[in-house]
Design a protein around this motif. Structure first.
Motif, mmCIF file in Angstrom:
data_model
loop_
_atom_site.group_PDB
_atom_site.id
_atom_site.type_symbol
_atom_site.label_atom_id
_atom_site.label_comp_id
_atom_site.label_asym_id
_atom_site.label_seq_id
_atom_site.Cartn_x
_atom_site.Cartn_y
_atom_site.Cartn_z
ATOM 1 N N UNK B 34 0.865 -1.186 0.000
ATOM 2 C CA UNK B 34 0.000 0.000 0.000
ATOM 3 C C UNK B 34 0.903 1.238 0.000
ATOM 4 N N UNK B 35 0.530 2.195 -0.851
ATOM 5 C CA UNK B 35 1.233 3.463 -0.956
ATOM 6 C C UNK B 35 0.215 4.604 -0.908
ATOM 7 N N UNK B 36 0.708 5.790 -0.632
ATOM 8 C CA UNK B 36 -0.151 6.978 -0.672
ATOM 9 C C UNK B 36 0.607 8.107 -1.361
ATOM 10 N N UNK B 37 -0.112 8.861 -2.181
ATOM 11 C CA UNK B 37 0.474 10.054 -2.774
ATOM 12 C C UNK B 37 -0.419 11.241 -2.459
ATOM 13 N N UNK B 44 4.449 7.618 -1.152
ATOM 14 C CA UNK B 44 5.001 7.174 0.139
ATOM 15 C C UNK B 44 4.546 5.753 0.470
ATOM 16 N N UNK B 45 5.493 4.966 0.832
ATOM 17 C CA UNK B 45 5.237 3.590 1.226
ATOM 18 C C UNK B 45 4.458 3.561 2.539
ATOM 19 N N UNK B 91 -2.540 3.982 -3.490
ATOM 20 C CA UNK B 91 -2.228 2.957 -4.480
ATOM 21 C C UNK B 91 -1.949 1.637 -3.790
ATOM 22 N N UNK B 92 -2.322 0.591 -4.475
ATOM 23 C CA UNK B 92 -1.973 -0.751 -4.077
ATOM 24 C C UNK B 92 -1.124 -1.346 -5.198
ATOM 25 N N UNK B 93 -0.156 -2.145 -4.843
ATOM 26 C CA UNK B 93 0.664 -2.828 -5.842
ATOM 27 C C UNK B 93 0.882 -4.264 -5.393
#
Lengths: 110, 119
Positions: B34-37, B44-45, B91-93
C-alpha cells in the motif's frame, strides 16, 4: 530519513526532441532503481529499471543511466511522441522497499 | 490476466468518518503493498504484506490506519477516524519475486488508485 529527489517537477518539450529527468538518492545501500510512468486515470507502470551493477540500460527510445559515486540516475527519452505525455516517477531502494521521487509531469508539445 | 484492481476509485467523506479501501492483487502474487500520494508529492510507502503477514508496516502514519489481508488474497485499508491530512491517492501494488539472470526480480504492478478526499 532516506529520500529520493526528482527534477524537474514539470518538463515541456517539443515533439521529436529529447527529455531528461534526473533523480538523486541518499541511501548508499540502494541497489535497484526503477522508473514508472503514470498515465491519466491509471496506476504507475514500470517502463525500465537498472541495478547498481550496471551503468546504463537502453530499451528502444528510453534509456536510464546510473552514477553510483554521485548517487544519481537519469531517464532519457529520445524522439518524444505525444503518447509519452504522463507523470514519471523514479524510485530507489531494494527489491522489497522503494523510496519514491515526487514525480515529473512530462508534456509533449505538438 | 486481470491486473491489480482497487475499490472504490473515488471516496469523499467527512472528517471523523470511516473509510475502507479494497485492493485485489494479481492472482498468485504473494507481495502486496500500500502506498499513498498526497497532491504533487512523492509516493510514500505505507506497508508491505507477504501473503497474510505484515512484512513491513513502518510507513503507516498512525494507529488510525489499519490494513488487513486475511487469507493472503485481497487486502483492505481502513482509516478510522479520517482526518483532513489523509486526503490523497492510495495505491496498491502486488508482485511475485522471480529469479532472473542477474538476481531476484520483483516488479511491482500497480492498481489505478483510490482518490480519497476528506472534507
Amino acid at each position: 530519513g532516506e529520500n529520493v529527489e526528482q527534477h524537474p517537477s514539470t518538463l515541456s518539450v517539443q515533439e521529436g526532441d529529447s527529455a531528461v529527468i534526473k533523480c538523486t538518492y541518499s541511501d548508499s545501500a540502494s541497489n535497484y532503481f526503477p522508473w514508472y510512468k503514470q498515465e491519466l486515470g491509471k496506476g504507475p507502470q514500470l517502463i525500465i529499471d537498472i541495478r547498481s551493477n550496471v551503468g546504463e540500460k537502453k530499451d528502444q527510445r528510453i534509456a536510464v543511466t546510473l552514477n553510483k559515486t554521485a548517487k544519481h540516475f537519469s531517464l532519457h527519452i529520445t524522439e518524444t511522441q505525444p503518447e509519452d505525455s504522463a507523470v514519471y516517477f523514479c524510485a530507489g531502494g531494494s527489491n522489497y522497499q522503494l523510496i519514491w521521487g515526487a514525480g515529473t509531469k512530462l508534456i509533449i508539445k505538438p | 490476466e486481470a491486473g491489480v484492481t482497487q475499490f472504490p476509485s473515488h471516496s469523499v467523506i467527512e472528517k471523523g468518518q470511516t473509510v475502507t479501501l479494497r485492493c485485489d492483487p494479481i492472482s498468485g502474487h504473494d507481495n502486496l503493498y500500500w502506498y499513498r500520494r498526497v497532491m504533487g508529492k512523492e509516493i510514500k510507502f505505507l506497508l508491505h504484506f507477504v501473503k497474510e503477514s505484515k512484512q513491513d508496516e513502518s510507513g503507516m502514519p498512525n494507529n488510525r490506519f489499519l490494513a488487513e489481508r486475511t487469507g493472503g488474497t485481497y487486502s483492505t485499508l481502513k482509516v478510522q477516524p479520517a482526518e483532513l491530512e489523509d486526503s490523497g491517492v492510495y495505491f496498491c501494488a502486488s508482485s511475485q519475486v522471480v529469479a532472473g539472470a542477474t538476481g531476484a526480480y520483483n516488479e511491482q504492478f500497480f492498481g489505478p488508485g483510490t482518490r480519497l478526499t476528506v472534507l
